[in-house]
Every structure is written in structure tokens, then in C-alpha cells.
Scaffold this motif. Structure first.
Motif, short mmCIF file in Angstrom:
data_model
loop_
_atom_site.label_atom_id
_atom_site.label_comp_id
_atom_site.label_asym_id
_atom_site.label_seq_id
_atom_site.Cartn_x
_atom_site.Cartn_y
_atom_site.Cartn_z
N GLY A 1 5.56 -12.51 -8.97
CA GLY A 1 6.37 -11.30 -8.93
C GLY A 1 5.91 -10.24 -9.90
N ASN A 2 4.83 -10.47 -10.62
CA ASN A 2 4.27 -9.46 -11.52
C ASN A 2 3.29 -8.60 -10.72
N TRP A 3 3.66 -7.37 -10.47
CA TRP A 3 2.86 -6.47 -9.64
C TRP A 3 1.89 -5.69 -10.51
N MET A 4 0.65 -5.62 -10.08
CA MET A 4 -0.36 -4.85 -10.78
C MET A 4 -0.81 -3.71 -9.88
N ARG A 5 -0.95 -2.54 -10.47
CA ARG A 5 -1.39 -1.39 -9.69
C ARG A 5 -2.91 -1.36 -9.66
N ARG A 6 -3.43 -1.14 -8.46
CA ARG A 6 -4.87 -0.96 -8.28
C ARG A 6 -5.06 0.29 -7.46
N ASP A 7 -5.95 1.16 -7.93
CA ASP A 7 -6.23 2.38 -7.19
C ASP A 7 -7.18 2.11 -6.03
N SER A 8 -7.90 1.00 -6.11
CA SER A 8 -8.82 0.61 -5.06
C SER A 8 -8.82 -0.90 -4.98
N LEU A 9 -9.09 -1.43 -3.80
CA LEU A 9 -9.17 -2.88 -3.67
C LEU A 9 -10.55 -3.40 -4.04
N ASP A 10 -11.47 -2.50 -4.35
CA ASP A 10 -12.81 -2.88 -4.77
C ASP A 10 -12.75 -3.36 -6.21
N ASP A 11 -13.14 -4.61 -6.47
CA ASP A 11 -13.06 -5.14 -7.82
C ASP A 11 -14.33 -4.92 -8.63
N GLY A 12 -15.35 -4.32 -8.03
CA GLY A 12 -16.56 -3.97 -8.75
C GLY A 12 -17.61 -5.07 -8.79
N VAL A 13 -17.33 -6.23 -8.23
CA VAL A 13 -18.30 -7.32 -8.24
C VAL A 13 -19.28 -7.10 -7.11
N LYS B 1 0.88 -1.17 0.00
CA LYS B 1 0.00 0.00 0.00
C LYS B 1 0.91 1.22 0.00
N VAL B 2 0.80 2.03 -1.04
CA VAL B 2 1.64 3.22 -1.19
C VAL B 2 0.75 4.44 -1.03
N THR B 3 1.10 5.28 -0.06
CA THR B 3 0.35 6.50 0.20
C THR B 3 1.26 7.69 -0.04
N PRO B 4 1.07 8.39 -1.18
CA PRO B 4 1.88 9.59 -1.42
C PRO B 4 1.40 10.74 -0.53
N PRO B 5 2.28 11.67 -0.19
CA PRO B 5 1.85 12.78 0.65
C PRO B 5 0.82 13.64 -0.08
N GLY B 6 -0.32 13.83 0.55
CA GLY B 6 -1.36 14.66 -0.04
C GLY B 6 -2.10 13.99 -1.19
N GLY B 7 -1.98 12.68 -1.34
CA GLY B 7 -2.63 12.00 -2.45
C GLY B 7 -3.41 10.78 -1.98
N ALA B 8 -4.13 10.19 -2.89
CA ALA B 8 -4.90 8.99 -2.57
C ALA B 8 -3.99 7.77 -2.60
N PRO B 9 -4.19 6.84 -1.69
CA PRO B 9 -3.35 5.64 -1.70
C PRO B 9 -3.67 4.73 -2.88
N TYR B 10 -2.66 3.99 -3.32
CA TYR B 10 -2.86 2.96 -4.33
C TYR B 10 -2.15 1.71 -3.86
N TYR B 11 -2.49 0.60 -4.50
CA TYR B 11 -2.00 -0.70 -4.06
C TYR B 11 -1.24 -1.37 -5.20
N LEU B 12 -0.16 -2.04 -4.87
CA LEU B 12 0.56 -2.90 -5.80
C LEU B 12 0.30 -4.32 -5.34
N VAL B 13 -0.36 -5.12 -6.19
CA VAL B 13 -0.82 -6.44 -5.78
C VAL B 13 -0.16 -7.49 -6.67
N ASP B 14 0.35 -8.55 -6.01
CA ASP B 14 0.91 -9.70 -6.72
C ASP B 14 -0.16 -10.80 -6.67
N THR B 15 -1.00 -10.86 -7.72
CA THR B 15 -2.15 -11.77 -7.68
C THR B 15 -1.78 -13.22 -7.93
N THR B 16 -0.72 -13.47 -8.68
CA THR B 16 -0.37 -14.84 -9.04
C THR B 16 0.79 -15.40 -8.24
N GLY B 17 1.50 -14.56 -7.52
CA GLY B 17 2.67 -15.02 -6.77
C GLY B 17 3.91 -15.14 -7.63
#
Length: 112
Positions: A89-101, A71-87
Motif C-alpha cells: 500500500g506504499n505508493w511511489m510516484r514515477r514520472d516514467s516506467l523506464d527504470d534506466g537499466v 496512471k494519472v494524466t493531468p490535462p495538458g501535462g505529462a502522465p505520471y504513475y503511482l506504483v505499489d511495488t511491494t504490495g
């Protein structure tokens, strides 16, 4: 009749292909040695380092010894997440953990 003819033609083609000698193969050369410093990395130390920008707050979420999300929180900005979904080492950026389902929910019976 067509199927029998097709099977005979395919069988003859496969037999002719199997009788051809393989192409002349050459042995591979030895691989080059690894670059210096690669073998110095231990098994516990990650091979890729993600350096946050100055002032960013980085939180690691682990599963045992493995980092699965940052979880990366820049100063004065909205946090975003780098997620390794498959294990892998390929990191995907997500601005929210909500997947919309959205799970459909309907009232079946209401009590008075």
C-alpha cells in the motif's frame, strides 16, 4: 590462551546475567475502541482513497482484484504513475516506467 580466558569471562558474565530476576512487569491496559466508521469498511473497499484533481484522468492497472498501478494524466501535462511495488500500500510516484537499466547487447557474429 587469550581465547580461553575470553570464553571464561564471557561465560561468567552470561551466567551472572541469567541469574538476575526480571524487572517487575505491569499488565497493559485495554486498547481504546476503534473510531466510528472504521469497522464499516468492507474487505473489498480500499481504506485509502486517492482523489484526483479536477480534470485528471486516472487509469487503474489491476492484478486480479488488487490495484498495482495508477496512471494519472493531468490535462495538458505529462502522465505520471503511482506504483505499489511491494504490495503493502506504499505508493511511489514515477514520472516514467523506464527504470534506466539497459541490457548490454553486443554482436557476436554477423551473417553476410
Amino acid at each position: 590462551m587469550r581465547r580461553l580466558l575470553l570464553c571464561c569471562v564471557l561465560g561468567a558474565a552470561a551466567a551472572a546475567f541469567a541469574q538476575q530476576p526480571p524487572p517487575k512487569l505491569e499488565p497493559l491496559s485495554e486498547p481504546p475502541p476503534p473510531p466510528p466508521g472504521v469497522s464499516d469498511i468492507g474487505a473489498d473497499e480500499p481504506r485509502v482513497r486517492i482523489t484526483p484533481q479536477e480534470g485528471d484522468k486516472v487509469e487503474e492497472i489491476r492484478d486480479g482484484a488488487r490495484v498495482i498501478m495508477l496512471k494519472v494524466t493531468p490535462p495538458g501535462g505529462a502522465p505520471y504513475y503511482l506504483v505499489d511495488t511491494t504490495g503493502s500500500g506504499n505508493w511511489m510516484r514515477r514520472d516514467s516506467l523506464d527504470d534506466g537499466v539497459r541490457v548490454p547487447m553486443w554482436p557476436i557474429y554477423t551473417f553476410d
